[in-house]
Structure formats: C-alpha cells, structure tokens
Design a protein around this motif. Sequence first.
Motif, mmCIF file in Angstrom:
data_model
loop_
_atom_site.group_PDB
_atom_site.id
_atom_site.type_symbol
_atom_site.label_atom_id
_atom_site.label_comp_id
_atom_site.label_asym_id
_atom_site.label_seq_id
_atom_site.Cartn_x
_atom_site.Cartn_y
_atom_site.Cartn_z
ATOM 1 N N VAL A 1 0.843 -1.203 0.000
ATOM 2 C CA VAL A 1 0.000 0.000 0.000
ATOM 3 C C VAL A 1 0.875 1.248 0.000
ATOM 4 O O VAL A 1 0.609 2.212 -0.744
ATOM 5 C CB VAL A 1 -0.963 -0.021 1.207
ATOM 6 C CG1 VAL A 1 -1.611 1.329 1.419
ATOM 7 C CG2 VAL A 1 -2.026 -1.093 1.014
ATOM 8 N N LEU A 2 1.921 1.262 0.828
ATOM 9 C CA LEU A 2 2.817 2.422 0.865
ATOM 10 C C LEU A 2 3.541 2.618 -0.466
ATOM 11 O O LEU A 2 3.702 3.753 -0.936
ATOM 12 C CB LEU A 2 3.832 2.276 1.996
ATOM 13 C CG LEU A 2 3.315 2.498 3.414
ATOM 14 C CD1 LEU A 2 4.408 2.219 4.429
ATOM 15 C CD2 LEU A 2 2.784 3.895 3.584
ATOM 16 N N ILE A 3 3.975 1.533 -1.081
ATOM 17 C CA ILE A 3 4.656 1.639 -2.377
ATOM 18 C C ILE A 3 3.693 2.184 -3.426
ATOM 19 O O ILE A 3 4.051 3.076 -4.215
ATOM 20 C CB ILE A 3 5.237 0.273 -2.797
ATOM 21 C CG1 ILE A 3 6.442 -0.075 -1.923
ATOM 22 C CG2 ILE A 3 5.636 0.272 -4.264
ATOM 23 C CD1 ILE A 3 6.966 -1.481 -2.111
ATOM 24 N N LEU A 4 2.465 1.682 -3.433
ATOM 25 C CA LEU A 4 1.467 2.164 -4.395
ATOM 26 C C LEU A 4 1.141 3.629 -4.148
ATOM 27 O O LEU A 4 1.045 4.424 -5.098
ATOM 28 C CB LEU A 4 0.198 1.306 -4.308
ATOM 29 C CG LEU A 4 -0.896 1.637 -5.298
ATOM 30 C CD1 LEU A 4 -0.414 1.372 -6.729
ATOM 31 C CD2 LEU A 4 -2.141 0.837 -5.003
ATOM 32 N N TRP A 5 0.986 3.994 -2.879
ATOM 33 C CA TRP A 5 0.685 5.384 -2.529
ATOM 34 C C TRP A 5 1.822 6.298 -2.991
ATOM 35 O O TRP A 5 1.580 7.370 -3.556
ATOM 36 C CB TRP A 5 0.473 5.488 -1.031
ATOM 37 C CG TRP A 5 0.106 6.853 -0.507
ATOM 38 C CD1 TRP A 5 -0.374 7.915 -1.217
ATOM 39 C CD2 TRP A 5 0.213 7.311 0.828
ATOM 40 N NE1 TRP A 5 -0.578 8.976 -0.404
ATOM 41 C CE2 TRP A 5 -0.229 8.633 0.873
ATOM 42 C CE3 TRP A 5 0.629 6.707 2.007
ATOM 43 C CZ2 TRP A 5 -0.265 9.375 2.039
ATOM 44 C CZ3 TRP A 5 0.590 7.450 3.168
ATOM 45 C CH2 TRP A 5 0.149 8.773 3.185
ATOM 46 N N ALA A 6 3.059 5.893 -2.748
ATOM 47 C CA ALA A 6 4.200 6.711 -3.154
ATOM 48 C C ALA A 6 4.285 6.821 -4.672
ATOM 49 O O ALA A 6 4.623 7.881 -5.206
ATOM 50 C CB ALA A 6 5.489 6.122 -2.599
ATOM 51 N N THR A 7 3.975 5.743 -5.369
ATOM 52 C CA THR A 7 4.061 5.760 -6.825
ATOM 53 C C THR A 7 3.020 6.693 -7.427
ATOM 54 O O THR A 7 3.281 7.382 -8.417
ATOM 55 C CB THR A 7 3.880 4.332 -7.377
ATOM 56 O OG1 THR A 7 4.863 3.488 -6.775
ATOM 57 C CG2 THR A 7 4.058 4.306 -8.872
ATOM 58 N N LEU A 8 1.828 6.730 -6.833
ATOM 59 C CA LEU A 8 0.747 7.563 -7.372
ATOM 60 C C LEU A 8 0.745 8.985 -6.818
ATOM 61 O O LEU A 8 -0.124 9.780 -7.171
ATOM 62 C CB LEU A 8 -0.603 6.899 -7.079
ATOM 63 C CG LEU A 8 -0.801 5.514 -7.707
ATOM 64 C CD1 LEU A 8 -2.120 4.925 -7.269
ATOM 65 C CD2 LEU A 8 -0.717 5.596 -9.215
ATOM 66 N N MET A 9 1.695 9.311 -5.971
ATOM 67 C CA MET A 9 1.753 10.629 -5.333
ATOM 68 C C MET A 9 2.131 11.711 -6.353
ATOM 69 O O MET A 9 3.030 11.520 -7.176
ATOM 70 C CB MET A 9 2.791 10.558 -4.217
ATOM 71 C CG MET A 9 2.794 11.677 -3.280
ATOM 72 S SD MET A 9 3.962 11.262 -1.952
ATOM 73 C CE MET A 9 4.076 12.830 -1.188
ATOM 74 N N ASP A 10 1.433 12.851 -6.281
ATOM 75 C CA ASP A 10 1.736 13.973 -7.170
ATOM 76 C C ASP A 10 2.865 14.788 -6.558
ATOM 77 O O ASP A 10 2.778 15.236 -5.422
ATOM 78 C CB ASP A 10 0.495 14.846 -7.345
ATOM 79 C CG ASP A 10 0.729 15.998 -8.307
ATOM 80 O OD1 ASP A 10 1.643 15.895 -9.143
ATOM 81 O OD2 ASP A 10 -0.007 17.001 -8.222
ATOM 82 N N THR A 11 3.952 14.976 -7.297
ATOM 83 C CA THR A 11 5.109 15.703 -6.768
ATOM 84 C C THR A 11 5.302 17.055 -7.443
ATOM 85 O O THR A 11 6.386 17.622 -7.386
ATOM 86 C CB THR A 11 6.387 14.859 -6.956
ATOM 87 O OG1 THR A 11 6.567 14.589 -8.335
ATOM 88 C CG2 THR A 11 6.312 13.577 -6.161
ATOM 89 N N THR A 12 4.269 17.565 -8.080
ATOM 90 C CA THR A 12 4.380 18.862 -8.750
ATOM 91 C C THR A 12 3.499 19.877 -8.043
ATOM 92 O O THR A 12 2.566 19.535 -7.315
ATOM 93 C CB THR A 12 3.951 18.757 -10.222
ATOM 94 O OG1 THR A 12 2.585 18.342 -10.290
ATOM 95 C CG2 THR A 12 4.827 17.780 -10.978
ATOM 96 N N VAL A 13 3.838 21.150 -8.262
ATOM 97 C CA VAL A 13 3.037 22.257 -7.734
ATOM 98 C C VAL A 13 2.677 23.190 -8.881
ATOM 99 O O VAL A 13 3.384 23.276 -9.893
ATOM 100 C CB VAL A 13 3.782 23.034 -6.626
ATOM 101 C CG1 VAL A 13 3.970 22.183 -5.401
ATOM 102 C CG2 VAL A 13 5.109 23.561 -7.116
ATOM 103 N N GLN A 14 1.565 23.868 -8.704
ATOM 104 C CA GLN A 14 1.080 24.810 -9.714
ATOM 105 C C GLN A 14 1.841 26.125 -9.600
ATOM 106 O O GLN A 14 2.039 26.639 -8.509
ATOM 107 C CB GLN A 14 -0.418 25.047 -9.505
ATOM 108 C CG GLN A 14 -1.088 25.905 -10.537
ATOM 109 C CD GLN A 14 -1.268 25.162 -11.852
ATOM 110 O OE1 GLN A 14 -1.390 23.953 -11.866
ATOM 111 N NE2 GLN A 14 -1.268 25.898 -12.934
ATOM 112 N N THR A 15 2.293 26.652 -10.718
ATOM 113 C CA THR A 15 2.930 27.974 -10.743
ATOM 114 C C THR A 15 2.209 28.822 -11.775
ATOM 115 O O THR A 15 1.578 28.302 -12.705
ATOM 116 C CB THR A 15 4.417 27.881 -11.134
ATOM 117 O OG1 THR A 15 4.522 27.318 -12.431
ATOM 118 C CG2 THR A 15 5.185 27.069 -10.133
ATOM 119 N N GLU A 16 2.305 30.094 -11.581
ATOM 120 C CA GLU A 16 1.673 30.996 -12.539
ATOM 121 C C GLU A 16 2.631 32.131 -12.844
ATOM 122 O O GLU A 16 3.158 32.783 -11.947
ATOM 123 C CB GLU A 16 0.368 31.552 -11.956
ATOM 124 C CG GLU A 16 -0.427 32.321 -12.970
ATOM 125 C CD GLU A 16 -1.802 32.680 -12.449
ATOM 126 O OE1 GLU A 16 -2.265 33.770 -12.800
ATOM 127 O OE2 GLU A 16 -2.384 31.895 -11.708
#
Length: 154
Positions: free
Chosen positions: A14-29
């Motif tokens: 579950v932790l591996i799946l959660w880490a794999t699907l985690m979004d690591t980007t942020v919105q910039t404008e």
Amino acid sequence: MKGFGAALITLGLVLILWATLMDTTVQTEVPSTILSGASLSDRVSNLQKMQAQMMLFHGGLGAFLAGIILAVGGMLEDAIGRARQTIGNLVEPAAATANAKRAAESAREPTPEEVEQRLLQIKELDRQDRKAMVLYGLIFGLVVVVMILLVVFK
C-alpha cells in the motif's frame, strides 16, 4: 508470525502504491506581461514532495521485505514443528526398544511413570522453544515497524 508478516507485506505494498501515485508537482503561474496580456500557468516538480515520495517508497519497501522475512520465518517454524513431530513419532518406538535393551542390561528399568514424566518434560521444552521463536519474531517485527514509522513520519 505468518499473519504479522502478511500484514506487513500488505502495508508495504500500500505504501509503495501510494508513493508511486503521489503527485510531486506544484502549480505555478507566470504573471501577465504587457506584450502578451495573458498569464501562463504551469506545473513544476517540488523537491520536498519528491523527497516525501522517496521516503514513503523506501518505507513501504522495508515493510514489504520485513513482511516477507516474517512470513518465511513463520513457514519455517511450522515446518520445523512438523518435522519435530514426525521425528518424535519415528524415534519413540526406537527409544522404547533402546530403553528395553538398556533395562535388560541394567538391574533397574525405568518405571512407566518416569518415562511419561520425561516425555512431558521434553514436550514442555518444545512448547517453550516455539513460544520463544514467536516472541522473537514479534519483537523483530515491532522493531522493523517502529523504524519504518520513524523514517516515514520523521
């Protein structure tokens, strides 16, 4: 130990799946300029989120591996117990024959009560060995879980 190992395997996956699907980007404008008149929006990678993703992945991998070790240890414990039982069943008739030979050679033969008492002592020692193996496995698993939690939720 097998059940605790299976729980750790599940937690690790579950932790591996959660880490794999985690979004690591942020919105910039990017603000609008006089020339273009429109603002641009984009997503960029965030190092802090990437580090959290890596820690979750490694924690899940550690839990998964610890679960496999505990599950295999539980299976080995069961196999050793079955082997001991089988060997005990095979040895008892031979031990009875050897005891009869020794009794014929010596003046005193052990009484059935003494033989029964010795068998009970052996069974009790075997039961204590199994308890100790389970306890050591649970302590090892608990230490692994605490280490994983310390790494993941630091």
